[in-house]
Scaffold this motif. Structure first.
Motif, PDB file in Angstrom:
ATOM      1  N   ALA A   1       0.851  -1.221   0.022  1.00  0.00           N
ATOM      2  CA  ALA A   1      -0.035   0.105   0.067  1.00  0.00           C
ATOM      3  C   ALA A   1       0.883   1.333   0.269  1.00  0.00           C
ATOM      4  N   ARG A   2       2.042   1.045   0.494  1.00  0.00           N
ATOM      5  CA  ARG A   2       2.963   2.188   0.666  1.00  0.00           C
ATOM      6  C   ARG A   2       3.804   2.507  -0.804  1.00  0.00           C
ATOM      7  N   GLY A   3       3.430   1.348  -1.702  1.00  0.00           N
ATOM      8  CA  GLY A   3       4.173   1.659  -3.103  1.00  0.00           C
ATOM      9  C   GLY A   3       5.459   1.013  -3.132  1.00  0.00           C
ATOM     10  N   ALA A   4       5.723  -0.314  -2.380  1.00  0.00           N
ATOM     11  CA  ALA A   4       6.824  -0.927  -2.286  1.00  0.00           C
ATOM     12  C   ALA A   4       6.943  -2.149  -3.532  1.00  0.00           C
ATOM     13  N   THR A   5       7.814  -2.652  -3.770  1.00  0.00           N
ATOM     14  CA  THR A   5       8.182  -3.994  -4.405  1.00  0.00           C
ATOM     15  C   THR A   5       8.468  -4.922  -3.203  1.00  0.00           C
ATOM     16  N   VAL A   6       7.239  -5.899  -3.124  1.00  0.00           N
ATOM     17  CA  VAL A   6       7.487  -6.592  -1.765  1.00  0.00           C
ATOM     18  C   VAL A   6       7.990  -8.025  -2.127  1.00  0.00           C
ATOM     19  N   LEU A   7       9.099  -8.607  -1.184  1.00  0.00           N
ATOM     20  CA  LEU A   7       9.493  -9.951  -1.208  1.00  0.00           C
ATOM     21  C   LEU A   7       9.289 -10.618  -0.065  1.00  0.00           C
ATOM     22  N   THR A   8       9.029 -11.923   0.287  1.00  0.00           N
ATOM     23  CA  THR A   8       8.903 -12.576   1.521  1.00  0.00           C
ATOM     24  C   THR A   8       9.258 -14.016   1.401  1.00  0.00           C
ATOM     25  N   THR A   9       9.599 -14.735   2.585  1.00  0.00           N
ATOM     26  CA  THR A   9       9.639 -16.057   2.667  1.00  0.00           C
ATOM     27  C   THR A   9       8.713 -16.650   3.428  1.00  0.00           C
ATOM     28  N   ALA A  10       8.584 -18.043   3.045  1.00  0.00           N
ATOM     29  CA  ALA A  10       7.468 -18.813   3.741  1.00  0.00           C
ATOM     30  C   ALA A  10       8.176 -20.257   3.473  1.00  0.00           C
ATOM     31  N   GLY A  11       7.136 -21.370   4.156  1.00  0.00           N
ATOM     32  CA  GLY A  11       7.757 -22.749   3.892  1.00  0.00           C
ATOM     33  C   GLY A  11       7.236 -23.642   3.391  1.00  0.00           C
ATOM     34  N   THR A  12       6.088 -23.375   2.751  1.00  0.00           N
ATOM     35  CA  THR A  12       5.419 -24.403   1.876  1.00  0.00           C
ATOM     36  C   THR A  12       4.528 -23.738   0.713  1.00  0.00           C
ATOM     37  N   PRO A  13       4.197 -24.586  -0.504  1.00  0.00           N
ATOM     38  CA  PRO A  13       3.797 -23.961  -1.501  1.00  0.00           C
ATOM     39  C   PRO A  13       2.445 -23.311  -1.209  1.00  0.00           C
ATOM     40  N   GLU A  14       1.458 -23.845  -0.543  1.00  0.00           N
ATOM     41  CA  GLU A  14       0.229 -23.295  -0.002  1.00  0.00           C
ATOM     42  C   GLU A  14       0.683 -21.608   0.570  1.00  0.00           C
ATOM     43  N   LYS A  15       1.421 -21.604   1.584  1.00  0.00           N
ATOM     44  CA  LYS A  15       1.813 -20.410   2.230  1.00  0.00           C
ATOM     45  C   LYS A  15       2.569 -19.580   1.144  1.00  0.00           C
ATOM     46  N   LEU A  16       3.256 -20.101   0.412  1.00  0.00           N
ATOM     47  CA  LEU A  16       3.950 -19.003  -0.745  1.00  0.00           C
ATOM     48  C   LEU A  16       2.644 -18.409  -1.658  1.00  0.00           C
ATOM     49  N   ASP A  17       1.593 -19.378  -1.811  1.00  0.00           N
ATOM     50  CA  ASP A  17       0.626 -18.700  -2.685  1.00  0.00           C
ATOM     51  C   ASP A  17      -0.015 -17.680  -1.933  1.00  0.00           C
ATOM     52  N   LEU A  18      -0.348 -18.012  -0.691  1.00  0.00           N
ATOM     53  CA  LEU A  18      -1.000 -16.862   0.095  1.00  0.00           C
ATOM     54  C   LEU A  18      -0.424 -15.586   0.116  1.00  0.00           C
ATOM     55  N   CYS A  19       0.974 -15.642   0.351  1.00  0.00           N
ATOM     56  CA  CYS A  19       1.929 -14.495   0.373  1.00  0.00           C
ATOM     57  C   CYS A  19       1.488 -13.669  -1.108  1.00  0.00           C
ATOM     58  N   ARG A  20       1.466 -14.373  -2.183  1.00  0.00           N
ATOM     59  CA  ARG A  20       1.435 -13.714  -3.354  1.00  0.00           C
ATOM     60  C   ARG A  20      -0.035 -13.152  -3.629  1.00  0.00           C
ATOM     61  N   THR A  21      -1.160 -13.841  -2.942  1.00  0.00           N
ATOM     62  CA  THR A  21      -2.562 -13.342  -2.814  1.00  0.00           C
ATOM     63  C   THR A  21      -2.511 -12.065  -1.872  1.00  0.00           C
ATOM     64  N   LEU A  22      -1.583 -11.891  -1.051  1.00  0.00           N
ATOM     65  CA  LEU A  22      -1.764 -10.810  -0.102  1.00  0.00           C
ATOM     66  C   LEU A  22      -1.035  -9.510  -0.851  1.00  0.00           C
ATOM     67  N   GLY A  23      -0.155  -9.855  -1.774  1.00  0.00           N
ATOM     68  CA  GLY A  23       0.344  -8.870  -2.747  1.00  0.00           C
ATOM     69  C   GLY A  23       2.123  -8.892  -2.826  1.00  0.00           C
ATOM     70  N   ALA A  24       2.582  -9.883  -2.218  1.00  0.00           N
ATOM     71  CA  ALA A  24       3.791 -10.106  -2.394  1.00  0.00           C
ATOM     72  C   ALA A  24       4.388 -10.455  -3.994  1.00  0.00           C
ATOM     73  N   ASP A  25       5.275  -9.559  -4.593  1.00  0.00           N
ATOM     74  CA  ASP A  25       5.812  -9.523  -5.604  1.00  0.00           C
ATOM     75  C   ASP A  25       6.694 -11.196  -6.035  1.00  0.00           C
ATOM     76  N   THR A  26       7.404 -11.334  -5.021  1.00  0.00           N
ATOM     77  CA  THR A  26       8.246 -12.378  -4.992  1.00  0.00           C
ATOM     78  C   THR A  26       7.996 -13.230  -3.564  1.00  0.00           C
ATOM     79  N   ALA A  27       7.705 -14.332  -3.715  1.00  0.00           N
ATOM     80  CA  ALA A  27       7.498 -15.379  -2.360  1.00  0.00           C
ATOM     81  C   ALA A  27       8.751 -16.432  -2.584  1.00  0.00           C
ATOM     82  N   LEU A  28       9.518 -16.773  -1.588  1.00  0.00           N
ATOM     83  CA  LEU A  28      10.476 -17.290  -1.727  1.00  0.00           C
ATOM     84  C   LEU A  28      10.525 -18.610  -0.716  1.00  0.00           C
ATOM     85  N   ASP A  29      10.859 -19.742  -0.985  1.00  0.00           N
ATOM     86  CA  ASP A  29      10.946 -20.797   0.055  1.00  0.00           C
ATOM     87  C   ASP A  29      12.212 -20.669   0.815  1.00  0.00           C
ATOM     88  N   TYR A  30      12.086 -20.678   2.297  1.00  0.00           N
ATOM     89  CA  TYR A  30      13.203 -20.496   3.031  1.00  0.00           C
ATOM     90  C   TYR A  30      13.760 -21.797   3.197  1.00  0.00           C
TER      91      TYR A  30
END
Length: 323
Positions: A161-190
């Motif tokens: 919402a503040r205009g960032a490009t957002v990356l995040t980490t998570a541990g399962t394919p389902e959690k990575l998909d959720l991160c993308r749904t929330l707006g993460a541009d890149t979701a990486l398996d830790y």
């Protein structure tokens, strides 16, 4: 009143419900009749004996609550008995009543019920205050670890919402998909080499700001992932308290490493943060630009199960105790 107490440090089994005296509001304070209390990682650490409350604060666990104003201390204006509220605490939240400085209390976002509201303020105050501290601005690249926890789910949406490009980490394919749904541009398996993933996603540049709850375990890879003039903010120590820092790498990037604790800030700083969250974040929630994290709710009698849920590997979102 009923409250959750601990007689010794240990696992969830040390948490018990007991009757304790109801607090009285001091001058400048409000007494809140608690409807729900957020459960946070800091609560786990306190139960284990690693995170005692600041001097003079309640030793009852709990850093955020929602409820109704029950009594008003001398000198407090702008509140009426019976009004809905949420509060940021230094302790005392796992109880039927809590007394807190009025500056740390605000009204919940429009359209949000009190149980939902119990899990918002601490994460919002943590993220907003830390990004303000490192002068985060629109257009920067932002990495938050643990994208499906309470902090991560809020941080992804707020940074976006503040205009960032957002990356995040998570541990399962389902959690990575959720991160993308929330707006993460890149979701990486830790479990993979997420440092290389950061480099690839940023064209080798790295990220401007990292919000990290892991501490020592991620110190070296976090510094490697920073861009020039990047800023790493450590807000948790799930991965340990002592790590090695390559100062030459930090120097070459002209980068910054800092660590903060919301709980130990003075009351006037907390009041300013609560006011900023109310002004900045509540409209984003009311408009739907930030969705409240999924909640797993437990009655206070099941507080042990609530702690077990938060530390379980499949947990997503926030855990909330209801009274």
């Amino acid at each position: 009143m009923r409250a959750v107490i601990t007689t010794e440090a240990g696992g969830p089994e040390v948490l018990t419900l007991d009757d304790v005296p109801t607090p009285e509001p001091k001058p400048g304070q409000l007494l809140i009749a608690v409807v729900a209390a957020g459960v946070n990682r800091a609560d786990i650490l306190q139960r284990q004996g690693h995170y005692p409350p600041p001097p003079g604060e309640s030793d009852i666990i709990g850093l955020e609550v929602s409820g109704y104003v029950s009594a008003i201390g001398a000198g407090v204006t702008g509140w009426r008995v019976g009004e809905r509220c949420v509060a940021l605490l230094a302790g005392g939240g796992y109880a039927e009543y809590v007394a807190v400085n009025a500056g740390q209390v605000t009204r919940p976002p429009e359209g949000i019920d009190l149980v939902e509201a119990a899990g918002i303020l601490e994460v919002a105050a943590t993220v907003v205050s830390n990004l303000d501290a490192v002068r985060f601005k629109a257009g920067e690249t932002f990495l938050v670890h643990g994208g499906t926890g309470g902090i991560g789910m809020f941080a992804i949406q707020y940074a976006k919402a503040r205009g960032a490009t957002v990356l995040t980490t998570a541990g399962t394919p389902e959690k990575l998909d959720l991160c993308r749904t929330l707006g993460a541009d890149t979701a990486l398996d830790y479990h993979d080499d997420w440092v290389d993933g950061v480099k690839e996603a940023t064209g080798g540049r790295g990220v401007d700001v990292i919000l990290d709850n892991m501490g020592a375990k991620y110190l070296t890879p976090n510094v490697r992932s920073l861009a020039r003039l990047g800023r790493l903010v450590v807000i948790g120590l799930q991965g340990g308290v002592k790590g090695e820092l390559n100062l030459n790498t930090l120097l070459g990037k002209c980068a910054t490493v800092t660590a903060t604790s919301l709980r130990f800030r003075p009351a006037d700083e907390k009041a300013a943060i609560v006011s900023r969250v109310s002004d900045e974040v509540w409209p984003l929630i009311a408009s739907g630009r930030i969705a409240i994290a999924h909640q797993t709710r437990f009655p206070v009698d099941d507080v042990r199960a609530a702690h077990q849920q938060l530390t379980g590997g499949n947990h997503v979102g926030k855990v909330v105790l209801t009274f």
